[in-house]
Design a protein around this motif. Structure first.
Motif, PDB file in Angstrom:
ATOM      1  N   UNK A   1       0.740  -1.068   0.127  1.00 12.47           N
ATOM      2  CA  UNK A   1      -0.315  -0.019   0.070  1.00 12.47           C
ATOM      3  C   UNK A   1       0.672   1.272  -0.124  1.00 12.47           C
ATOM      4  N   UNK A   2       0.226   2.702  -0.930  1.00 10.35           N
ATOM      5  CA  UNK A   2       1.741   3.490  -0.701  1.00 10.35           C
ATOM      6  C   UNK A   2      -0.174   4.361  -0.862  1.00 10.35           C
ATOM      7  N   UNK A   3       0.549   5.223   0.345  1.00  9.47           N
ATOM      8  CA  UNK A   3       0.207   7.068   0.943  1.00  9.47           C
ATOM      9  C   UNK A   3       0.459   7.772   0.072  1.00  9.47           C
ATOM     10  N   UNK A   4      -0.438   8.425  -0.666  1.00 11.89           N
ATOM     11  CA  UNK A   4       0.216   9.699  -0.858  1.00 11.89           C
ATOM     12  C   UNK A   4      -0.734  11.194  -1.230  1.00 11.89           C
ATOM     13  N   UNK A   5       0.319  12.537   0.255  1.00  8.65           N
ATOM     14  CA  UNK A   5      -0.368  13.248  -0.320  1.00  8.65           C
ATOM     15  C   UNK A   5       0.089  14.894  -0.732  1.00  8.65           C
ATOM     16  N   UNK A   6      -0.974  15.147  -0.880  1.00 11.42           N
ATOM     17  CA  UNK A   6      -0.484  16.404  -1.936  1.00 11.42           C
ATOM     18  C   UNK A   6       0.070  17.148  -1.069  1.00 11.42           C
ATOM     19  N   UNK A   7       0.164  18.922  -2.222  1.00  7.08           N
ATOM     20  CA  UNK A   7       0.870  19.818  -1.056  1.00  7.08           C
ATOM     21  C   UNK A   7       1.034  21.455  -1.842  1.00  7.08           C
ATOM     22  N   UNK A  21       3.694  20.045  -4.069  1.00  7.22           N
ATOM     23  CA  UNK A  21       4.402  18.328  -3.748  1.00  7.22           C
ATOM     24  C   UNK A  21       3.801  17.308  -3.324  1.00  7.22           C
ATOM     25  N   UNK A  22       4.010  15.973  -3.735  1.00  9.97           N
ATOM     26  CA  UNK A  22       3.241  15.039  -3.323  1.00  9.97           C
ATOM     27  C   UNK A  22       4.007  14.061  -2.478  1.00  9.97           C
ATOM     28  N   UNK A  23       3.474  13.883  -1.045  1.00  8.19           N
ATOM     29  CA  UNK A  23       4.766  12.765  -0.685  1.00  8.19           C
ATOM     30  C   UNK A  23       4.144  11.471  -0.635  1.00  8.19           C
ATOM     31  N   UNK A  24       4.865  10.578  -0.740  1.00  9.19           N
ATOM     32  CA  UNK A  24       4.394   9.166  -0.461  1.00  9.19           C
ATOM     33  C   UNK A  24       4.943   8.315   0.509  1.00  9.19           C
ATOM     34  N   UNK A  25       3.792   7.452   1.531  1.00 11.49           N
ATOM     35  CA  UNK A  25       4.288   6.801   2.127  1.00 11.49           C
ATOM     36  C   UNK A  25       4.182   5.435   2.187  1.00 11.49           C
ATOM     37  N   UNK A  26       5.001   4.138   3.323  1.00 10.94           N
ATOM     38  CA  UNK A  26       4.139   2.307   2.392  1.00 10.94           C
ATOM     39  C   UNK A  26       5.341   1.995   2.213  1.00 10.94           C
ATOM     40  N   UNK A  27       5.169   1.758   1.011  1.00 12.17           N
ATOM     41  CA  UNK A  27       5.608   0.609   0.216  1.00 12.17           C
ATOM     42  C   UNK A  27       6.968   1.162   0.005  1.00 12.17           C
ATOM     43  N   UNK A  28       7.794   1.061  -1.037  1.00 12.25           N
ATOM     44  CA  UNK A  28       9.736   1.238  -1.811  1.00 12.25           C
ATOM     45  C   UNK A  28       9.172   2.254  -2.848  1.00 12.25           C
ATOM     46  N   UNK A  29       9.193   3.365  -2.307  1.00 14.81           N
ATOM     47  CA  UNK A  29       8.780   5.356  -3.446  1.00 14.81           C
ATOM     48  C   UNK A  29       9.111   4.371  -4.102  1.00 14.81           C
ATOM     49  N   UNK A  92      -7.962  23.853 -11.685  1.00 13.88           N
ATOM     50  CA  UNK A  92      -8.633  22.158 -12.207  1.00 13.88           C
ATOM     51  C   UNK A  92      -7.718  21.444 -10.366  1.00 13.88           C
ATOM     52  N   UNK A  93      -8.190  20.052 -10.307  1.00 14.05           N
ATOM     53  CA  UNK A  93      -7.575  19.721  -9.027  1.00 14.05           C
ATOM     54  C   UNK A  93      -7.057  18.334  -9.262  1.00 14.05           C
ATOM     55  N   UNK A  94      -5.199  18.814  -8.954  1.00 14.59           N
ATOM     56  CA  UNK A  94      -4.660  18.096  -9.585  1.00 14.59           C
ATOM     57  C   UNK A  94      -3.620  17.310  -8.523  1.00 14.59           C
ATOM     58  N   UNK A  95      -3.715  15.485  -9.275  1.00 13.63           N
ATOM     59  CA  UNK A  95      -3.486  14.378  -8.363  1.00 13.63           C
ATOM     60  C   UNK A  95      -2.434  14.080  -8.684  1.00 13.63           C
ATOM     61  N   UNK A  96      -1.928  13.493  -7.676  1.00 11.12           N
ATOM     62  CA  UNK A  96      -0.670  12.323  -7.926  1.00 11.12           C
ATOM     63  C   UNK A  96      -1.247  10.897  -7.636  1.00 11.12           C
ATOM     64  N   UNK A  97      -0.573  10.199  -8.549  1.00 13.87           N
ATOM     65  CA  UNK A  97      -0.847   8.854  -8.718  1.00 13.87           C
ATOM     66  C   UNK A  97       0.843   8.532  -9.178  1.00 13.87           C
ATOM     67  N   UNK A  98       0.544   6.799  -8.491  1.00 14.16           N
ATOM     68  CA  UNK A  98       1.706   5.797  -8.244  1.00 14.16           C
ATOM     69  C   UNK A  98       1.340   4.741  -8.989  1.00 14.16           C
TER      70      UNK A  98
END
Length: 123
Positions: A1-7, A21-29, A92-98
């Protein structure tokens, strides 16, 4: 699982700049290709930019080429989207994705998504 948080979203002026910025946590980024997508009101979500896991390769949607830059810092588990020469149509709403193992331009290929951050560009 990977959690992504944009700012970094907010209100910008035409011709100005914002940095997401998009910070990831969880599995190996570092194992994941990272993409930025956006969705304007009443429109479909669209691809903006993508970067490979090693940051050796990147690509952009035509309307943002030369204005936006995607980058990543695997040591900080963070991917960035530097947006310059903003236009009202960038609103727009900008989203990051993995996406594990290989990049894609198709949002349906991505495994994990952030909640999104609003970017509004005034003229």
């Amino acid at each position: 699982q990977v959690q992504l948080v944009e700012s970094g979203g907010g209100l910008g002026q035409a011709g100005g700049s914002l940095r997401l910025s998009c910070v990831a946590s969880g599995r190996t980024f570092g194992n994941y290709a990272m993409g930025w997508f956006r969705q304007a009101p009443g429109k479909e979500r669209e691809f903006v930019a993508v970067i490979s896991w090693s940051a050796g390769r990147a690509d952009y949607e035509d309307s943002v080429k030369g204005r936006f830059t995607i980058s990543r810092d695997n040591a900080k588990n963070t991917v960035y989207l530097q947006m310059n020469r903003l236009k009202p149509e960038d609103t727009a709403v900008y989203s990051c994705a993995a996406r594990y193992s290989g990049w894609s331009y198709d949002a349906r290929d991505y495994n994990y998504w952030g909640q999104g951050t609003q970017v509004t560009v005034s003229s």
